[in-house]
Design a protein around this motif. Structure first.
Motif, PDB file in Angstrom:
ATOM      1  N   UNK A  29       0.852  -1.191   0.033  1.00  0.00           N
ATOM      2  CA  UNK A  29      -0.018   0.008   0.041  1.00  0.00           C
ATOM      3  C   UNK A  29       0.846   1.328  -0.160  1.00  0.00           C
ATOM      4  N   UNK A  30       1.979   1.309   0.827  1.00  0.00           N
ATOM      5  CA  UNK A  30       2.849   2.407   0.819  1.00  0.00           C
ATOM      6  C   UNK A  30       3.779   2.576  -0.326  1.00  0.00           C
ATOM      7  N   UNK A  31       4.005   1.517  -1.045  1.00  0.00           N
ATOM      8  CA  UNK A  31       4.713   1.229  -2.192  1.00  0.00           C
ATOM      9  C   UNK A  31       3.813   2.151  -3.327  1.00  0.00           C
ATOM     10  N   UNK A  32       2.580   1.712  -3.443  1.00  0.00           N
ATOM     11  CA  UNK A  32       1.617   2.159  -4.397  1.00  0.00           C
ATOM     12  C   UNK A  32       1.654   3.635  -4.113  1.00  0.00           C
ATOM     13  N   UNK A  33       1.349   4.181  -2.814  1.00  0.00           N
ATOM     14  CA  UNK A  33       1.050   5.583  -2.667  1.00  0.00           C
ATOM     15  C   UNK A  33       2.270   6.342  -3.250  1.00  0.00           C
ATOM     16  N   UNK A  34       3.650   5.725  -2.910  1.00  0.00           N
ATOM     17  CA  UNK A  34       4.825   6.603  -3.234  1.00  0.00           C
ATOM     18  C   UNK A  34       4.820   6.529  -4.607  1.00  0.00           C
ATOM     19  N   UNK A  35       4.573   5.613  -5.415  1.00  0.00           N
ATOM     20  CA  UNK A  35       4.519   5.460  -6.991  1.00  0.00           C
ATOM     21  C   UNK A  35       3.528   6.462  -7.494  1.00  0.00           C
ATOM     22  N   UNK A  36       2.497   6.512  -6.873  1.00  0.00           N
ATOM     23  CA  UNK A  36       1.428   7.602  -7.449  1.00  0.00           C
ATOM     24  C   UNK A  36       1.821   8.784  -7.057  1.00  0.00           C
ATOM     25  N   UNK A  37       2.513   9.445  -6.168  1.00  0.00           N
ATOM     26  CA  UNK A  37       3.029  10.626  -5.831  1.00  0.00           C
ATOM     27  C   UNK A  37       4.131  10.845  -6.938  1.00  0.00           C
ATOM     28  N   UNK A  38       4.895   9.907  -7.063  1.00  0.00           N
ATOM     29  CA  UNK A  38       5.918  10.178  -8.220  1.00  0.00           C
ATOM     30  C   UNK A  38       5.389  10.373  -9.608  1.00  0.00           C
ATOM     31  N   UNK A  39       4.517   9.526  -9.805  1.00  0.00           N
ATOM     32  CA  UNK A  39       3.587   9.543 -11.069  1.00  0.00           C
ATOM     33  C   UNK A  39       2.903  10.961 -11.113  1.00  0.00           C
ATOM     34  N   UNK A  76      -5.841  22.257 -12.218  1.00  0.00           N
ATOM     35  CA  UNK A  76      -5.945  21.376 -13.299  1.00  0.00           C
ATOM     36  C   UNK A  76      -5.770  19.642 -12.914  1.00  0.00           C
ATOM     37  N   UNK A  77      -5.238  19.358 -11.864  1.00  0.00           N
ATOM     38  CA  UNK A  77      -5.399  18.001 -11.285  1.00  0.00           C
ATOM     39  C   UNK A  77      -5.184  18.326  -9.696  1.00  0.00           C
ATOM     40  N   UNK A  78      -5.738  17.164  -9.127  1.00  0.00           N
ATOM     41  CA  UNK A  78      -5.726  17.109  -7.569  1.00  0.00           C
ATOM     42  C   UNK A  78      -5.377  15.871  -7.202  1.00  0.00           C
ATOM     43  N   UNK A  79      -4.518  15.193  -6.567  1.00  0.00           N
ATOM     44  CA  UNK A  79      -4.379  14.162  -5.852  1.00  0.00           C
ATOM     45  C   UNK A  79      -4.567  14.022  -4.340  1.00  0.00           C
ATOM     46  N   UNK A  80      -5.483  13.360  -3.816  1.00  0.00           N
ATOM     47  CA  UNK A  80      -5.585  13.357  -2.394  1.00  0.00           C
ATOM     48  C   UNK A  80      -4.904  12.050  -1.872  1.00  0.00           C
ATOM     49  N   UNK A  81      -4.158  12.055  -0.935  1.00  0.00           N
ATOM     50  CA  UNK A  81      -3.444  10.960  -0.331  1.00  0.00           C
ATOM     51  C   UNK A  81      -4.213  10.102   0.450  1.00  0.00           C
ATOM     52  N   UNK A  82      -4.153   8.858   0.313  1.00  0.00           N
ATOM     53  CA  UNK A  82      -5.021   7.855   1.025  1.00  0.00           C
ATOM     54  C   UNK A  82      -4.047   7.333   2.308  1.00  0.00           C
ATOM     55  N   UNK A  83      -2.805   6.966   1.829  1.00  0.00           N
ATOM     56  CA  UNK A  83      -1.893   6.269   2.827  1.00  0.00           C
ATOM     57  C   UNK A  83      -1.084   7.270   3.444  1.00  0.00           C
TER      58      UNK A  83
END
Length: 132
Positions: A29-39, A76-83
């Protein structure tokens, strides 16, 4: 027929107990969140390069979200953190120039389920590295 129903009932109860006590795998879950932030950062840089316009990346520490805005302030875009949660201090935002470079260098720190994660930004070519 009764034996089959009794067997299914016992197996169902055992499965329910097993699934509830299974440990959660928070590492993925943490790995996915970190990847999403980088993306998300890469999306901001790519949009700036494609449109030949500056894009601003802002960190909302109260709502724990990252926003991409145009150079005119339009969201333009918003990413809400989940983890992860954005920690105080460090960069409050930065700008991707039309050539993909950033206008600032510094660190944004996150707490991802007790694991510290830092994104360290460099001015040249909009690069960043992830420190865990």
């Amino acid at each position: 027929m009764m034996e089959v129903m009794l067997t299914l009932a016992v197996v169902s109860i055992l499965l329910m107990l097993t699934v509830q006590s299974a440990p959660k795998n928070n590492g993925h879950t943490v790995d996915r969140e970190v990847d999403n932030i980088a993306f998300f950062f890469q999306v901001a840089q790519t949009n700036a390069l494609n449109t030949k316009q500056a894009h601003v990346v802002e960190f909302d520490r109260t709502k724990h979200r990252i926003m991409i805005k145009s150079g005119y302030g339009e969201a333009l875009e918003t990413y809400t953190l989940s983890t992860c949660r954005i920690l105080q201090g460090g960069l409050s935002g930065f700008l991707y120039k039309s050539n993909g470079d950033t206008n600032a260098f510094g660190t944004v720190r996150f707490d991802c389920m007790g694991e510290p994660v830092s994104f360290v930004f460099q001015i040249q070519k909009g690069r960043f590295r992830i420190e865990r």
